[in-house]
Each structure stands twice: as C-alpha cells, then as structure tokens.
Design a protein around this motif. Structure first.
Motif, PDB file in Angstrom:
ATOM      1  N   TYR A 733       8.086   2.899  -7.587  1.00 19.19           N
ATOM      2  CA  TYR A 733       6.681   2.580  -7.796  1.00 19.19           C
ATOM      3  C   TYR A 733       6.068   3.679  -8.662  1.00 19.19           C
ATOM      4  O   TYR A 733       6.050   4.847  -8.264  1.00 19.19           O
ATOM      5  N   GLY A 734       5.563   3.307  -9.828  1.00 21.33           N
ATOM      6  CA  GLY A 734       4.970   4.275 -10.744  1.00 21.33           C
ATOM      7  C   GLY A 734       3.484   4.010 -10.918  1.00 21.33           C
ATOM      8  O   GLY A 734       3.067   2.902 -11.289  1.00 21.33           O
ATOM      9  N   ASN A 735       2.663   4.993 -10.631  1.00 23.56           N
ATOM     10  CA  ASN A 735       1.204   4.883 -10.792  1.00 23.56           C
ATOM     11  C   ASN A 735       0.852   5.137 -12.255  1.00 23.56           C
ATOM     12  O   ASN A 735       1.051   6.229 -12.769  1.00 23.56           O
ATOM     13  N   LYS A 736       0.305   4.135 -12.948  1.00 22.68           N
ATOM     14  CA  LYS A 736       0.010   4.254 -14.370  1.00 22.68           C
ATOM     15  C   LYS A 736      -1.407   4.746 -14.640  1.00 22.68           C
ATOM     16  O   LYS A 736      -1.814   4.844 -15.784  1.00 22.68           O
ATOM     17  N   THR A 737      -2.161   5.039 -13.576  1.00 21.09           N
ATOM     18  CA  THR A 737      -3.571   5.373 -13.758  1.00 21.09           C
ATOM     19  C   THR A 737      -3.806   6.858 -13.556  1.00 21.09           C
ATOM     20  O   THR A 737      -2.921   7.617 -13.176  1.00 21.09           O
ATOM     21  N   GLN A 742      -4.397   4.545  -3.039  1.00 21.26           N
ATOM     22  CA  GLN A 742      -4.533   4.815  -1.611  1.00 21.26           C
ATOM     23  C   GLN A 742      -4.044   3.621  -0.794  1.00 21.26           C
ATOM     24  O   GLN A 742      -3.970   2.497  -1.291  1.00 21.26           O
ATOM     25  N   ASN A 743      -3.757   3.893   0.501  1.00 23.64           N
ATOM     26  CA  ASN A 743      -3.334   2.848   1.442  1.00 23.64           C
ATOM     27  C   ASN A 743      -2.207   2.002   0.861  1.00 23.64           C
ATOM     28  O   ASN A 743      -2.211   0.775   0.912  1.00 23.64           O
ATOM     29  N   PHE A 744      -1.231   2.675   0.286  1.00 20.96           N
ATOM     30  CA  PHE A 744      -0.122   2.006  -0.397  1.00 20.96           C
ATOM     31  C   PHE A 744       0.886   1.525   0.644  1.00 20.96           C
ATOM     32  O   PHE A 744       1.549   2.326   1.294  1.00 20.96           O
ATOM     33  N   VAL A 745       0.977   0.193   0.812  1.00 18.21           N
ATOM     34  CA  VAL A 745       1.831  -0.374   1.867  1.00 18.21           C
ATOM     35  C   VAL A 745       2.649  -1.536   1.299  1.00 18.21           C
ATOM     36  O   VAL A 745       2.110  -2.607   1.032  1.00 18.21           O
ATOM     37  N   PRO A 746       3.952  -1.358   1.077  1.00 19.15           N
ATOM     38  CA  PRO A 746       4.820  -2.497   0.750  1.00 19.15           C
ATOM     39  C   PRO A 746       5.270  -3.188   2.050  1.00 19.15           C
ATOM     40  O   PRO A 746       5.707  -2.531   2.995  1.00 19.15           O
ATOM     41  N   VAL A 765       7.204   4.192   2.948  1.00 16.37           N
ATOM     42  CA  VAL A 765       6.869   5.165   1.914  1.00 16.37           C
ATOM     43  C   VAL A 765       5.533   5.811   2.260  1.00 16.37           C
ATOM     44  O   VAL A 765       4.799   5.343   3.133  1.00 16.37           O
ATOM     45  N   GLU A 766       5.228   6.893   1.578  1.00 16.28           N
ATOM     46  CA  GLU A 766       3.961   7.585   1.796  1.00 16.28           C
ATOM     47  C   GLU A 766       2.787   6.668   1.412  1.00 16.28           C
ATOM     48  O   GLU A 766       2.886   5.903   0.449  1.00 16.28           O
ATOM     49  N   PRO A 767       1.673   6.755   2.146  1.00 18.85           N
ATOM     50  CA  PRO A 767       0.553   5.838   1.886  1.00 18.85           C
ATOM     51  C   PRO A 767      -0.250   6.171   0.635  1.00 18.85           C
ATOM     52  O   PRO A 767      -1.132   5.412   0.265  1.00 18.85           O
ATOM     53  N   THR A 768       0.019   7.310   0.001  1.00 17.36           N
ATOM     54  CA  THR A 768      -0.722   7.688  -1.208  1.00 17.36           C
ATOM     55  C   THR A 768       0.249   7.900  -2.356  1.00 17.36           C
ATOM     56  O   THR A 768       1.204   8.666  -2.238  1.00 17.36           O
ATOM     57  N   LEU A 769       0.003   7.204  -3.469  1.00 16.61           N
ATOM     58  CA  LEU A 769       0.790   7.370  -4.692  1.00 16.61           C
ATOM     59  C   LEU A 769      -0.101   8.066  -5.706  1.00 16.61           C
ATOM     60  O   LEU A 769      -1.048   7.488  -6.235  1.00 16.61           O
ATOM     61  N   SER A 796       0.334  -3.890  -1.130  1.00 20.46           N
ATOM     62  CA  SER A 796      -1.122  -3.748  -1.120  1.00 20.46           C
ATOM     63  C   SER A 796      -1.492  -2.278  -1.274  1.00 20.46           C
ATOM     64  O   SER A 796      -0.796  -1.392  -0.781  1.00 20.46           O
ATOM     65  N   PHE A 797      -2.596  -2.055  -1.970  1.00 24.47           N
ATOM     66  CA  PHE A 797      -3.098  -0.691  -2.135  1.00 24.47           C
ATOM     67  C   PHE A 797      -4.550  -0.756  -2.603  1.00 24.47           C
ATOM     68  O   PHE A 797      -5.073  -1.836  -2.924  1.00 24.47           O
TER      69      PHE A 797
END
Length: 931
Positions: A733-737, A742-746, A765-769, A796-797
């Motif tokens: 999962y790569g954050n492009k921003t 926050q609240n990152f939940v697969p 995984v950790e809830p914050t990317l 969801s995030f």
C-alpha cells in the motif's frame, strides 16, 4: 470585493484610499480602530440604518478582516442583509457569512433559514447566491441541512440551467465533506442522465460530480460509461461552429472533453459493450487524427486546449492497454513532441512514454525514439525534463538495448545534475544486473559507477556486486584483477577501497601469481589508502589483512606490524582497537589449520530479492517503472569476513517481501515470484499529468506481480508466489498524497461457504499510512477445493477527514495453483482422448479476438497462465497445447488445453478438458477473457 463605481459606497472608497495612504503600520492601525469605533456606534446607536448603509459598513468590516484584523461584531447586520431583495445587498451578506461566520456560531440557524428561503425563491440569482454560500462554507451542518434539497434542484425539470450547474458543483462540495448525502436508487439514474443535458455548462458540472461519485461506488454508477462515450463522441466529431458558445480557440468544449476522458479512466475496461467500446475507440482515433491537423490558430491558447484533450486521450489509451493500434499511434504522436520547442510538452511526452514503455503493445514503438530520448537526457536545459528522460530510458530498456543505454547513462553521469545522480546510479546498477549476459560486464559497470559517482553509490550497490562475485565462480578472478587495477588510480573513492578490500581479501590469491599483483603488492596498495579512509572502512581493511595472513603466510610479519601500530592498538575508535588486538593475537597463536578454518572463504549468499529496488523506491516512491531484477534474487550479507556488511544491511530491507522462488518454477510459468516495483508514479504528476483510477484484476490471471489498483490517493501493488495448493501474496500500500491515511483497515470479504473452498490468513497492518510511505501486508492462501469466484478485499481509510473505501478482487484465481506438467505427444493425445468421453469433462469456447491477432503475445499470455506449454505436439504449428495439474487439499485435477487461432477469421477456439467439469469451465472462461 464589489467594484466601487461612481458615487456608490463613496465612504468605502474613501476609507480604502485612507488605508493605502498610511505611511506606517501604526497609522494604519489608528485609522482602522477609528473606523471600527464609528461602525460599532452606527450599528448600536442608529436604528434607522437602511440596506445601503449596512452594506457599506459590512464591506468595510470585510476589508478590515482581509487586512488581517479580527472582527467580532457586524454578523447580525450581515445576516439581515440576506433578507434584502436587492442583489448587491444580498451578495455582500452572503460574502460576509462565507468568510467570517463560524459554523459553531449561534447565528447559524438564522443563516440556514435565510438560505432555505432563497433556495425556494423564483429568482435564479438568489438561488445561485444561496448555493454558492453553501458550497463556500461546505460544513457537515450545511450537508445535513441541505442534503435533501440540492439533489432535487439538480434533477428537477423546472430548474433553470444556470441553477443546475451551481447545484451540481455545490453537491460535489458537500459530497467531499459528507459522502452519505447522495441518495441512491432512482437518484443514481437521474444524476447519470445529466450527461445528456442540452446545456453544456450543466454537463460539465455534472461530469465533475459523477467522477467523484464513481470513485466511491463504481458499480452503482457504471451506467455513466455509455452516456459519457456518447457525449464525448458528439463533441469530438463537432466543428467549432456547432458548439460556438463552448468553443475555446477553435477547440470544441476542451474542458468537458478532458473531464469525460478522466471519468472513463475510472473503469477497466471503460466499456464492456462492444458497440460502446468501438465508439470510444473511434473517438480516441479522431482525437489522434486531429492532433496531426495543421493548427487553426497560432495562439498558445489553441495549442494548450488541443494538447490538453490529446494528453488526456493518451492517458485513457494507456489506461486501457488493450488497443495495440491506438497505443502505437499515441507513442508516435508523443515522439513528435520530443522535439517541440515547448518545454512542458517535451516533459509530458516523456512522462507519458514512460507508461507506454511498460505495455507489451507499444514497448517496441517507444524504443524507436531512443536516440532522441538520449539527446534529451544530455541536452535539455530543464533538469526536470532531463530527469524524465532518464526515467524513460530506464523504462524502455530491455535485453536488446541494455548495453547501449547503460553506457549512455554512465557517460552522462560525469556531468549530470547532483540532484539526480544517486537515482541514476541505482537505475544503472539495476539495469546492469538485470540484463547482464556476462557478469564481467556487470562488474565493469559497477566499478565505473564508483569511479564516476562514488559519493552517490549507496551501500546496497557495492554490497550487491560483492554478493554476485562471491556467488559466481566464473567472475571472481576477473573481479579481483579489475578492482586491483582500479585501486592503482591516484584518486580512488572510498567505496572503491571497500569493494577492493572485500574482493581481494576473498580472491586476491587468484591474481597473486603475477608479480605485478603479488601478495606484498596487494597489501601495500590497500594499506596506502588506509589512513585516508573512515573508521568503518579501516575496520573492513583490517579484516582483509587478517584474511591475507591466511592466504599469504609470507606477508604475516608485514600484516602484524600494521596490527601493532599505536594508531590501531590505541585507537580512539573502539571497533578498530578491538579488531587490531584480536586479529593480532589470532595471527600469533592460531595454528595454520585453525586459521584456515576461522578465515575460510565466504560461503555463497542465500538467494533472495535485490535490495537496490527497495532503495530506489524509498528515494522516489512510485517513480520506478515495473521491472524485474535479473534472477529475481539478492543475497543477504552472510556472517564472515567482517561485520560491516552484516550490521549495515540490517538497517535496510534486504528485500521487499522475502518471498523465495520455488526451485521447480520454470521461466514463463507464471509462478516465478520475481520482484516488481509495485508502486506507480506518485511524484511528478502535478505537471498536468492525469491522476487515474486504475483497476484491472483480469490482467493478473497471467501475471503475479504489478499494480493492482491506483487512484489519486493510493497505489496498491501485489507480489505473489504459488507452490502446489499454497499461495502467498504481498500487498503493498503506497500513500501518494502529502497527508497521512488514517484508520487504514483492509478487510477480507470471504464468507463461510467460500472459506470451505479456500482458506485465507491475513496479517493486520498499522492503522496509519504516512504521507509518501509504503507498507506491506502478507496474505497466505490454501486451495481446498475448486472454486469460481476470487476473494475480494475492502480497504477503508480516511484522507483529509473524508472517508474512503475501495473494493477489489484479489489475484487468487484457480489457475494460480497449476503445476506445469511436461508430456510427449503420445501421452498428451492419449489422455486427451480419454477425457473426450462426455461433455461434463470438457469446455469449449469460440470467440473473436478483441485485438489484432498476435501469436507471440498469445504465447506469452498462455505461458503466464501457469500450465506447461508443449511445443511441437500439435500438427498445426500455430496451435497452442498445454498441460497442468491443479493442486487442492482434497484432490489433484489434471487439465489439458488446446487453443486454435484462425488468422483469417480473427477467431480463437479454446478447448479445455479435465476430470472435473467445473474446473474445465472455469479454466476456459479465465483464459478466454485474456484474448
């Protein structure tokens, strides 16, 4: 601020003039305080103020606020202006509220009531003012208060076009704040059909709204595709006189065209219906044709509008990645821009060609522009364009042009900008390793890298060359000789000393027979660099010296003298002091047998993924085009020689996933588990490049690695390997921003019935990317019984306080559990006939080729499907014959396949036979979808 004309609001004009004439900050504050006192007294004491005077004083308060001063009164007077029937007074009231009223204000109820009154007004100007105010505030309170009324305004047949346009944009603003306000059901169809509206302004605003809605729920709004294609077709085929009111410098409705093309990029493929798909391809073909026409105007606005539509169309062509003709034409069009005088056009052309280079259909077409791209890398004035040229060379590189591209990049490195040198070094190292047919060439390239740009060679690069040399006997002598010669240069970079110390310590004996590189000469050459190096490099050299004691007993005394030096035994660096004393004692008291055992040659490194790609992606997230590293493996430094390599590599990722390739996997089997760069382009897209929604699960039927999903916010890559009935996926999962997610939940969407077919375990995984970061999630799967539907995942995030949700299919189709099975022609056809007894054992499809028939491309797809391709079995050389066994926990199902292309009719006949009907049907459906 409203313009002050004639004697209108003369007091405001005088006040602004007084402020501008103030000679100091103190004078300005004094004048403002005087005016505030006057306004306050007017509001409190004079109850006969008319609307004009209130408007004038509210305007003064707005001007004071814009100068940076706090305003704590006048709000009620502004609210009173909302009830005025005069446009100018109502406008100023709404402007004051939009800028100065807090959503927690006690006046918010009065404001909401006034806005409701205006929304019900028959005057469209008042309705528009209310909608603009709602959009400007855009709070949850506004969404809750007007979430039911604005959609009604938007789809009502009585609403004027100018109001519909504002309503669509207002609803879009509220949707970004609260996604629950958009009603579903019949409203979906009514909103989608706004694309058919006769007013182009309404269609433009509605397209922006629908694009946002599609990103949240693509399935619900899938009906927009055919309408968007239809509208786009009408625009593209129209002349500039047909849409005169929406023609910009002879280009019909360019901004709406761009929005429609972006909307279509939310779907892969954009259109499943052959008729709609054909019409879309005609539109794209027309846009490419118009790009070739002579310009109708020499003004820059004309070319900007025309090119905006062209580049968005090319982005859609790349996104579809299915029409070979369009991809090649797009590449040729972009190639013409490489020599354009406009810097921005050259940059965008290079950037788009990077994506085209990764397509099997257009890769060869991109390579035709290699010379121009090399010139761009060398001659461009703008460093960002030179950087993009380097990226394109990296993307277009393959085994046919690798040596030329690597050499050109090495030549350019000597004069390259400092800002891009480190990234270029990593790319050269990756390409040299991937396409090295002779590892002596690879060694030469890496040593040249160190010589040319030693300061920019990271530890991972010189670790890697050491690992390769140690693992390959045939290159060890050459590496020792080459590094020995490199160390003789008067100015030798410290990284070269590290590589030289390590390799000579292991393999110096291979060149010791030549008197020019005798043991004594090797030792003296290395030690001449010793006092110029950092403590870490000195420690490595001390380890090399003790290795020399074992390799060359005749120089034991020389080495011991170095260990005994005061600068080593009494060094301020504890590591140097400890090594010197311990190595000295070891050389004195250890017998030759013990010394040989302790200091034996380094063992081969365990084969794992290369860490160089990980470093490149960490530096420039998403910049690296998809690429495999040669052999897909990279050793992790072992415990011997010294601890420098071991300790340093523990701080970096030895590989991204740690998946090892199954020993039995065969090239092209589809189950090779090689490493891909699973992020796409994150930085650099702001230069008018298109931010896309990319999701095509079908492409993973015949491949295991790549980008699974991508939009403006996130990129999701996958890397997987399979062995018998077991599979292992790494999701990246790569954050492009520039903001954290926050609240990152697969969440795995897999019910009990499905779980009886496949067992899936997923790690949390950790809830914050974090912004620009990448995390990975491991998933283990076991095939229990045959199944038809691949598992899904919901991700969801929250981004910028807006909830996001993504649903996607995981690449876990039944063919992933194939084991390729080799057999001769006699065995194949005997088994084929045995399975011909009943229809329940076979499945057959006859279908038309979706793209021009290419047997080599078909061969590549079939090899990636997972079965063993049996060459020379079928009497017709154009036919493809395959065999494989699907492994499940409960059973093993043998499967035979035959694909018969008919070039004249552009048709395929696919036949699959197995001992189980459901398997035959599913395998047949999966493979047929690839053509």
């Amino acid at each position: 601020m409203p313009a002050v004309r004639g004697d209108g609001m003369r007091g405001l004009a005088v006040f602004i003039s007084d402020i501008r004439n103030c000679k100091s900050k103190e004078a300005e504050i004094k004048r403002i305080n005087k005016e505030l006192a006057n306004i306050r007294s007017k509001f409190k004491g004079d109850r006969t103020l008319d609307g004009y005077q209130k408007k004038k004083y509210v305007c003064k308060l707005l001007f004071i606020f814009l100068l940076g001063h706090d305003i704590d009164f006048g709000h009620m007077e502004a609210v009173n202006l909302l009830s005025s029937n005069k446009y100018s007074e109502k406008q100023i009231g709404y402007l004051f509220i939009s800028v100065l009223v807090n959503t927690n204000s006690e006046l918010i109820k009065l404001i909401i009531q006034s806005i409701k009154n205006d929304l019900q007004s028959r005057n469209p100007i008042h309705v528009n003012l209310a909608l603009q105010c709602i959009a400007n505030i855009g709070s949850k309170e506004m969404a809750e208060a007007f979430g039911n009324e604005i959609p009604k305004l938007l789809v009502s047949g009585d609403t004027m076009d100018v109001v519909k346009q504002s309503a669509a944009l207002c609803l879009l603003r509220l949707f970004r704040t609260s996604q629950e306000i958009i009603p579903g059901g019949e409203w979906t169809s009514r909103i989608i059909h706004l694309l058919n509206d006769q007013h182009m302004g309404v269609v433009t605003a509605a397209t922006s709204l629908i694009d946002a809605l599609v990103k949240k729920n693509p399935d619900e709004y899938k009906g927009c595709v055919s309408l968007a294609v239809s509208r786009l077709s009408r625009i593209v085929t129209a002349s500039y006189t047909d849409l005169q009111d929406y023609t910009y410098y002879f280009v019909p409705a360019p901004w709406l065209s761009v929005k429609l093309l972006r909307l279509l990029q939310n779907y892969t493929p954009p259109a499943e219906d052959p008729g709609v798909r054909g019409r879309l391809n005609e539109c794209l073909d027309t846009i490419l044709n118009k790009a070739q026409e002579p310009p109708k105007s020499k003004k820059v606005q004309h070319s900007n509008a025309k090119n905006a539509v062209l580049f968005e169309a090319i982005s859609l062509i790349i996104h579809n990645d299915s029409e070979a003709n369009l991809l090649v034409r797009a590449c040729n069009q972009l190639g013409q821009f490489l020599s354009n005088r406009e810097t921005n056009l050259r940059y965008l052309a290079l950037e788009s060609m990077c994506h085209l280079a990764t397509s099997e259909f257009s890769h060869e077409a991109v390579k035709k522009h290699q010379e121009v791209v090399i010139l761009s890398m060398k001659m461009e004035k703008d460093v960002s364009v030179r950087q993009q040229a380097v990226d394109l060379l990296y993307a277009m590189c393959d085994k046919t042009n690798a040596e030329e591209i690597v050499q050109e990049m090495l030549n350019y490195l000597e004069t390259a900008d400092y800002s891009i040198r480190e990234e270029m070094v990593l790319k050269v190292a990756i390409l040299a390793e991937k396409y090295a047919t002779d590892y002596t060439w690879y060694v030469d390239v890496i040593l040249n890298l160190i010589r040319i740009a030693g300061d920019y060679v990271s530890e991972e690069v010189w670790y890697r060359v050491i690992q390769i040399v140690i693992n390959r006997d045939e290159v060890q002598g050459y590496a020792a000789k080459t590094v020995f010669e490199a160390l003789q240069a008067p100015a030798c970079h410290e990284n070269m000393v590290k590589v030289g110390g390590y390799i000579l310590g292991e393999f110096g004996n291979l060149i010791a027979g030549d008197h020019r590189s005798s043991p004594s000469v090797q030792f003296q050459l290395l030690h001449s660099k010793y006092h110029l190096c950092s403590p870490m490099t000195r420690a490595l050299l001390l380890s090399t010296y003790i290795k020399f004691v074992n390799l060359f007993p005749e120089i034991r005394t020389q080495v011991q003298d170095v260990f005994k030096q005061h600068s080593n035994l009494r060094s301020a660096d504890a590591e140097l002091q400890q090594r010197a004393s311990e190595y000295l004692q070891l050389s004195i008291i250890a017998s030759p047998d013990v010394l040989a055992t302790v200091l034996e040659e380094m063992p081969a490194f365990p084969e794992r993924e290369s860490s160089i790609l990980a470093v490149l992606k960490k530096k420039k997230p998403g910049r690296v085009p998809e690429n495999e590293i040669k052999e897909g493996k990279s050793p992790t430094p072992a415990t011997n020689h010294n601890n420098d390599v071991n300790n340093s590599t523990s701080t970096v990722s030895g590989d991204l996933l740690g998946l090892s390739t199954p020993p039995t996997s065969q090239p092209g089997s589809g189950n090779t588990g090689v490493l891909l760069d699973v992020l796409g382009d994150i930085y650099g897209k702001s230069n008018s490049a298109t931010q896309n929604n990319m999701y095509n699960p079908k492409k993973f039927v015949c491949k295991n690695n790549g980008v699974l999903f991508e939009n403006d916010l996130i990129q999701i890559g996958v890397k997987s390997e399979f062995r018998q009935n077991l599979g292992r996926l790494g999701l990246f999962y790569g954050n492009k921003t520039s903001l954290p997610l926050q609240n990152f939940v697969p969440t795995l969407l897999w019910n009990d019935e499905q779980a009886s077919k496949m067992s899936i375990q997923i790690k949390p995984v950790e809830p914050t990317l974090e912004a620009g970061a990448q995390i990975q999630q491991m998933l283990n799967a076991e095939c229990i019984d045959d199944y038809t539907d691949a598992p899904s995942m919901a991700i969801s995030f929250t981004h910028n306080n807006v909830s996001q949700k993504i649903n996607l299919k995981l690449p876990l189709t039944i063919n992933k559990f194939f084991e390729p099975t080799d057999m001769n022609g006699e065995s194949f056809f005997a088994r084929w006939k045995n399975l011909a007894g009943g229809n329940q054992q076979r499945s057959q499809k006859i279908f038309k080729a979706s793209t021009p028939m290419d047997l080599q491309a078909a061969r590549t797809k079939i090899m990636g499907f997972g079965m063993q391709l049996l060459d020379g079995i079928d009497p017709n050389p154009d036919n493809f014959v395959c065999a494989g066994i699907i492994h499940m926990r409960t059973q093993q199902v043998g499967c035979l396949l035959r694909l018969e292309p008919n070039k004249n009719a552009q048709m395929y006949r696919l036949t699959v036979r197995s001992s189980k009907e459901s398997v035959s049907v599913e395998i047949c459906d999966l493979l047929a979808d690839q053509f």
